[in-house]
Scaffold this active site. Structure first.
Site, PDB file in Angstrom:
ATOM      1  N   SER A 100     -22.282 -82.140  -3.045  1.00  0.00           N
ATOM      2  CA  SER A 100     -21.446 -83.152  -2.948  1.00  0.00           C
ATOM      3  C   SER A 100     -19.915 -83.155  -3.360  1.00  0.00           C
ATOM      4  CB  SER A 100     -21.961 -84.446  -3.477  1.00  0.00           C
ATOM      5  OG  SER A 100     -21.900 -84.409  -4.746  1.00  0.00           O
ATOM      6  N   CYS A 101     -19.811 -81.976  -3.628  1.00  0.00           N
ATOM      7  CA  CYS A 101     -18.718 -81.703  -4.548  1.00  0.00           C
ATOM      8  C   CYS A 101     -17.756 -80.419  -4.392  1.00  0.00           C
ATOM      9  CB  CYS A 101     -19.541 -81.739  -5.925  1.00  0.00           C
ATOM     10  SG  CYS A 101     -20.778 -80.666  -5.723  1.00  0.00           S
ATOM     11  N   ILE A 102     -16.312 -80.690  -4.235  1.00  0.00           N
ATOM     12  CA  ILE A 102     -15.638 -79.760  -3.798  1.00  0.00           C
ATOM     13  C   ILE A 102     -14.524 -79.509  -4.810  1.00  0.00           C
ATOM     14  CG2 ILE A 102     -14.099 -78.683  -2.004  1.00  0.00           C
ATOM     15  CD1 ILE A 102     -16.312 -81.102  -0.361  1.00  0.00           C
TER      16      ILE A 102
END
Lengths: 102, 414
Positions: A100-102
């Protein structure tokens, strides 16, 4: 690496997530769930099927997506899979941990 | 004549105008850029505004100054994109046809997505620093704040510049130290991620820095609501974090225009091919910068690298050639760590940030994933580079759009 789940050798990554979804079946899911101290109910399975369906369609999973899923609201999601619900539910579903994470 | 239309005159849109005006034959192509706002903000500066490191004047200029000659600038609100008809509708039902469209409408905060956030305490005890107004209001608050519990919080991913909230926490630590009141301030960093950052090696380095500065971490916190009457944030697992001053990064969303036009995902970001920057649903629509849904950081450096590749792909599209699948997700970010130091991270879709030197292998002068003063100077110098080179489409020497692995300590995985 290999891990014995429900008496079968399954390929998993270092965090225990299945590498090959074709090795998954309900018993495997059940086995992973019991390692997480979760007793699966119909509602649990409904969520698992929703997640697997999303995964097969290559749609990203997120808490926000759960809100709009029509299957469950976020409060119930946390109640079914306490602590990190997305992490635990995807583990049981045999699909990759969501990025969910960048 | 053919029409190329750019929506949005921020970092990405302005860069694309600068790139394309030099490349498209003037006799064949009209280039138009549309933006409803007059002011162009230097968004990285919003981090420094609350701490009185930058002034208001240093972070904003008139946008039209940066639109190159030969490009038509329309300052108007965009009502609708009608991709089926290759048409953009402006205010007063004026329409504009296009042959090629570039969407560069960015992202912005949506504090109304979380119950209690944008309520009566907004900009009183609850602040953001992702908008000019928010950063300015927070500066005024910090000038007079007597101390207490400061909570720096991320609502949900993705957000623009994912390192900014960490930098805010680090800078707050040095700000209060300088004011001689660090002992009166308790700083907690609250994130929905399971660590300080999204990539393992950087998370380790940044976690160490948080510890060193006495900043507490609360991880895997998915906020449900802000209880502004009792000064606490509450997550879906019923974990509560109390605050006196909440500095939050609200949900980031693409422009409402994208939603109105039915072109976005849940967060109004436009589905985009991650290597070509062509939109997934319309061949003659390209997307750049924060407006895309591609899995890389929403950051100016990313937009800059994308612009070089998008320029080439638009020229190829016009010539009927296959697009180059060249964009690798390259991001390059300075991370301010306070006390006049910074660290630098350089990464892409597949390679996480590691230690090393940049841009010259083995030399530097910048150090990857390690704090030093040179990195901080690099970050400050970047404001000049932004206004004078980046927006004008002048390439930054020695920094290529594709990530280089030279000078990096990369562990080989068998």
């Amino acid at each position: 690496m290999k891990k014995l789940i429900a008496n079968r050798e399954i390929d998993v990554n270092e965090e225990g997530y299945l590498i090959d979804f074709s090795q998954w079946n309900r018993e495997i899911g059940e086995g992973i769930a019991s390692n997480c101290d979760i007793e699966m109910t119909d509602k649990h399975w409904e969520v698992i099927e929703y997640l697997q369906d999303k995964h097969l369609k290559e749609e990203a999973l997120s808490i926000r997506g759960i809100k709009k899923s029509g299957v469950i609201n976020i409060k119930e999601f946390y109640a079914l899979f306490p602590k990190g619900p997305l992490k635990t539910s995807t583990l049981i579903a045999g699909i990759p941990k969501p990025k969910s994470c960048i | 004549m053919k029409n190329l239309v750019i929506l949005g005159a921020g970092t990405s849109g302005t860069m694309m105008a600068s790139h394309l005006v030099k490349k498209l034959p003037k006799k064949e192509w009209n280039i138009t850029i549309i933006d409803q706002y007059k002011t162009h903000y230097y968004q990285p500066g919003f981090l420094f505004l609350p701490f009185d490191i930058y002034t208001e004047e240093q972070v904003k200029k008139t946008g039209s100054k940066f639109i190159p000659k030969g490009v038509k600038y329309v300052q108007e609100k965009i009502e609708l994109i009608e991709p089926e008809f290759n048409k953009v509708v402006l205010q007063d039902d004026k329409t504009l046809n296009y042959d090629i469209l570039i969407i560069a409408t960015g992202s912005k905060i949506a504090p109304d997505e979380i119950e209690g956030m944008e309520g009566p305490e907004w900009q009183k005890s609850i602040f953001d620093f992702y908008s000019y107004e928010g950063a300015k209001a927070l500066r005024d608050k910090l000038r007079e704040w007597k101390g207490g519990k400061l909570v720096v919080h991320i609502t949900e991913m993705p957000i623009k510049c994912p390192v900014a909230p960490l930098e805010f926490a680090f800078l707050a630590d040095s700000y209060f130290k300088k004011k001689g009141m660090r002992d009166k301030v308790d700083i907690t960093y609250v994130t929905p991620l399971d660590g300080a950052f999204t990539k393992p090696k950087a998370t380790k380095a940044l976690h160490h820095l948080l510890e060193e500065k006495g900043i507490k971490e609360v991880t895997s916190f998915n906020i449900e609501r802000v209880d502004y009457e009792n000064n606490k944030i509450i997550d879906y697992a019923d974990t509560e974090v109390a605050y006196d001053l909440l500095v939050t990064v609200p949900t980031n969303m693409g422009d409402e225009l994208i939603e109105r036009s039915g072109m976005g995902d849940d967060l109004n970001f436009v589905p985009t091919h991650k290597h070509t920057l062509q939109s997934k649903n319309h061949d003659n629509v390209f997307v750049i910068g924060d407006a895309t849904n591609i899995p890389t950081s929403k950051a100016g450096s990313v937009a800059h690298f994308e612009a070089e590749i998008l320029e080439e792909n638009i020229l190829r599209y016009i010539e009927g050639k296959t697009l180059k699948e060249d964009f690798d997700g390259h991001a390059n970010c300075f991370v301010e760590t306070g006390n006049g130091k910074a660290l630098l991270i350089d990464f892409n879709y597949t390679q996480e940030p590691v230690e090393g030197t940049f841009p010259f292998p083995g030399v530097g002068p910048l150090k990857l994933l390690k704090e030093n003063k040179m990195n901080h100077l690099g970050k400050l110098a970047f404001r000049w580079i932004y206004w004078n080179m980046l927006l004008k489409g002048i390439p930054i020497p020695f920094v290529s759009s594709k990530m280089s692995t030279k000078g990096k300590r990369i562990e080989q995985t068998a």
